[in-house]
Design a protein around this motif. Structure first.
Motif, PDB file in Angstrom:
ATOM      1  N   ALA A 117       0.836  -1.216   0.000  1.00  9.79           N
ATOM      2  CA  ALA A 117       0.000   0.000   0.000  1.00  9.79           C
ATOM      3  C   ALA A 117       0.867   1.261   0.000  1.00  9.79           C
ATOM      4  O   ALA A 117       0.606   2.200  -0.761  1.00  9.79           O
ATOM      5  N   PHE A 152      -4.956   3.172   2.210  1.00  3.03           N
ATOM      6  CA  PHE A 152      -5.027   2.015   3.113  1.00  3.03           C
ATOM      7  C   PHE A 152      -3.757   1.941   3.954  1.00  3.03           C
ATOM      8  O   PHE A 152      -2.650   1.960   3.430  1.00  3.03           O
ATOM      9  N   ASN A 157      -4.409  -2.134  10.156  1.00  4.47           N
ATOM     10  CA  ASN A 157      -5.338  -3.223   9.874  1.00  4.47           C
ATOM     11  C   ASN A 157      -4.785  -4.609  10.176  1.00  4.47           C
ATOM     12  O   ASN A 157      -5.415  -5.617   9.852  1.00  4.47           O
TER      13      ASN A 157
END
Length: 223
Positions: A117, A152, A157
């Motif tokens: 990302a 992102f 995450n």
């Protein structure tokens, strides 16, 4: 009898057969193993989907589907299912583990591409910068691949998975800087980082043998 089981996830433009040797070693030692091709994950993939419709998140859904299938097999010890992910397959495995933490006993990340990302957000900082198609190492990727990663934050995450995590990375990796694995090791509660001296992105035969042995030891050690 039921057997512990390892699901292998290959890297970008790779194939399940990349880990056939490791899977066969595990099987010879009483550990089940499955390798598979991600949909659209490679030019030569035996799975459906063109590469330009694949994203990191379609691959995550593929892995979750494989996990559901494996859990339904009679001889699989559902309390001892492990994930093994290499490069982009490592990122995909890490994301899948966040969703299915209670189904995954442990995770092995081989030079995981936790930089994907960051790399593409730096290349295409604005949505309007993203082209309809962009070739990466000769593989045509669609706008969807880059859009899905836009903004992102990988490290926001991952990290809540509390099972055992073994990260293996070469100190000469010029595709994924080893610093990404150093950072990952710090955010996982039960993790170990093994840095392989002189190894790049893709290990030598000796490095690969060591990875296979460490993988087997960790599975057996958790039974």
């Amino acid at each position: 009898d039921s057997y512990p089981f390892v699901v292998f996830s290959h890297g970008f433009n790779g194939a399940g057969d990349d880990f056939r040797t490791q899977a066969e070693v595990l099987a010879a030692n009483g550990i089940g193993a499955l390798t598979f091709d991600f949909c659209g994950g490679a030019l030569a993939s035996r799975s459906d989907l063109p590469t330009y419709e694949m994203t990191v998140f379609t691959e995550k859904e593929d892995l979750l589907s494989v996990l559901d299938r494996v859990k339904g097999w009679q001889k699989v010890d559902r309390d001892n299912i492990f994930l093994f992910g290499a490069s982009m397959g490592g990122l995909v495995s890490a994301l899948a583990a966040e969703e299915r933490a209670d189904e995954i006993r442990g995770m092995f990340l081989l030079y995981p591409a936790l930089c994907v990302a960051d790399d593409w957000n730096e290349r295409f900082p604005e949505i309007e910068d993203i082209p309809q198609r962009h070739d990466v190492w000769g593989v045509p990727l669609g706008k969807c691949f880059f859009e899905a990663l836009h903004g992102f934050d990988v490290f926001a995450n991952i990290g809540s998975y509390s099972g055992d995590v073994l990260i293996m990375h070469g100190d000469r990796d010029d595709i994924v800087p080893v610093g990404y694995s150093v950072r990952a090791q710090k955010i996982y509660r039960n993790s170990q980082l093994e840095v392989f001296a002189g190894e790049g992105h893709g290990f030598s035969a000796a490095g690969t043998d060591k990875v296979t042995q460490m993988l087997m030891n960790l599975v057996i050690g958790r039974l």
